[in-house]
Design an enzyme around this catalytic site. Structure first.
Site, PDB file in Angstrom:
ATOM      1  CE  LYS A 138      -3.808  -2.506   2.126  1.00 27.52           C
ATOM      2  NZ  LYS A 138      -4.506  -2.809   3.328  1.00 27.52           N
ATOM      3  CD  GLN A 151      -3.752  -4.506   6.427  1.00 24.78           C
ATOM      4  OE1 GLN A 151      -3.739  -3.427   5.909  1.00 24.78           O
ATOM      5  NE2 GLN A 151      -3.909  -5.583   6.120  1.00 24.78           N
ATOM      6  CG  ASP A 204      -9.878   0.134   5.125  1.00 27.14           C
ATOM      7  OD1 ASP A 204      -9.806  -0.503   4.333  1.00 27.14           O
ATOM      8  OD2 ASP A 204      -9.030  -0.193   6.065  1.00 27.14           O
TER       9      ASP A 204
HETATM   10  N1  GUN Z   1      -6.984  -6.892   6.322  1.00 22.91           N
HETATM   11  C1  GUN Z   1      -7.577  -7.466   5.198  1.00 22.91           C
HETATM   12  N2  GUN Z   1      -8.193  -6.651   4.224  1.00 22.91           N
HETATM   13  C2  GUN Z   1      -8.452  -5.411   4.916  1.00 22.91           C
HETATM   14  C3  GUN Z   1      -8.816  -4.288   4.114  1.00 22.91           C
HETATM   15  O1  GUN Z   1      -9.310  -4.310   3.298  1.00 22.91           O
HETATM   16  N3  GUN Z   1      -8.738  -3.258   5.123  1.00 22.91           N
HETATM   17  C4  GUN Z   1      -7.925  -3.316   6.274  1.00 22.91           C
HETATM   18  N4  GUN Z   1      -7.784  -1.999   6.730  1.00 22.91           N
HETATM   19  N5  GUN Z   1      -7.254  -4.385   6.605  1.00 22.91           N
HETATM   20  C5  GUN Z   1      -7.500  -5.350   6.017  1.00 22.91           C
END
Ligand code: GUN
Length: 299
Positions: A55, A99, A122
């Protein structure tokens, strides 16, 4: 015997990423604005670390201001909330992503709800969930994975899914539920299935569009698929395979790609399907957050 078209998420994501990079450059030129993304990771889960690194790298490639906050596994709820508060009030940050999963001692819901809705790239805040489910998406943030799946479905079938049956396998808050809302918004007739569904293969066989988000390697096989269906695989499962007598770890999706491709019209591979789209949708959401925060309109 047909062979399904391979929906190439890497190529689609690269195109979208190039567009975001151009728009980011224009935003700097015309408005002296740089989108800022903060990623918060608590603990040392190796898979999460890989995702977070990707990311950050993608955000930098798009020309964003990108910061990562790594907190110790044993951080308290107060420490995490204090960091989110700081980021909520930082004008250089337009998007905040915490995350998941968080270590078990932390209250995940309280943390995700602490991010202000306007920086919730998100799409996990109840305000954004409410906007999505009520069809008020003009200034909402939609979760990245279902948003990416939707672009892939649109590329195959167009934006209007009237008359199509869509079956979502999985009812998570991150994928299954928002995916169902998006499909419904696009006029599909939507069924959400899960571990308690009776005759799952029979239900999936009615689908023109299948979105598999179960987290079980290769469970959707070709004999579950209606001929000509579009199949989107959200699963990322690590399995052991034997190569020349050696055991190796390999990524695989929720669909049995080879058998599904004999029946479907189009399918996404794993890796190289939904994964790259998810990351680029986070960039799209961050750019959108920066524009909205600056009164420039969503796009
Ligand atoms: N962990 C797995 N998928 C995601 C996601 O789309 N966003 C976040 N913040 N954590 C994750």
């Amino acid at each position: 015997m047909t062979t399904a078209r391979r929906i190439d998420g890497k190529v689609m994501a690269a195109e979208l990423s190039a567009k975001i990079t151009r728009e980011t450059a224009a935003l700097l030129r015309e408005h002296a604005l740089v989108p800022g993304l903060a990623v918060v990771i608590v603990g040392e889960d190796p898979a999460s670390q890989v995702y977070v690194r990707n990311k950050k790298r993608t955000a930098e490639a798009c020309g964003f201001h990108s910061v990562q906050h790594t907190l110790a596994t044993n951080s308290t709820q107060e420490t995490v909330l204090a960091l989110i508060d700081e980021l909520n009030n930082d004008d250089s940050i337009h998007g905040i992503l915490v995350q998941l999963p968080l270590p078990a001692h932390l209250d995940e819901q309280q943390v995700t709800q602490a991010v202000v809705p306007g920086k919730d790239v998100d799409g996990f805040h109840f305000i954004n969930i409410g906007k999505l489910t009520s069809g008020n998406t003009s200034d909402a943030f939609v979760p990245c994975t279902p948003a990416g799946c939707m672009l892939m479905i649109e590329a195959e079938l167009g934006a209007n899914l009237s008359g199509y049956n869509a079956v979502v396998i999985g009812r998570s808050n991150i994928v299954g539920k928002p995916m169902a809302s998006l499909l419904l918004q696009a006029n599909a007739t939507v069924t959400v299935t899960h571990s308690r569904t009776a005759d799952l293969p029979g239900v999936v066989r009615t689908a023109d569009i299948v979105v598999a988000a179960v987290g079980r390697a290769n469970i959707v096989s070709g004999d579950w698929i209606k001929p000509g269906a579009v199949v989107i695989d959200v699963g990322i499962n690590r399995i052991d395979v034997s190569v020349d007598g050696e055991t190796r770890s390999r990524l695989t999706g929720d669909i049995d790609y080879d058998s599904v491709c004999k029946v479907a019209a189009a399918a996404t591979p794993v890796p190289g399907g939904v994964g790259p789209m998810t990351i680029v949708m986070l960039m799209a959401n961050t750019l959108r957050a920066a524009r909205l925060a600056s009164g420039l309109g969503a796009d």
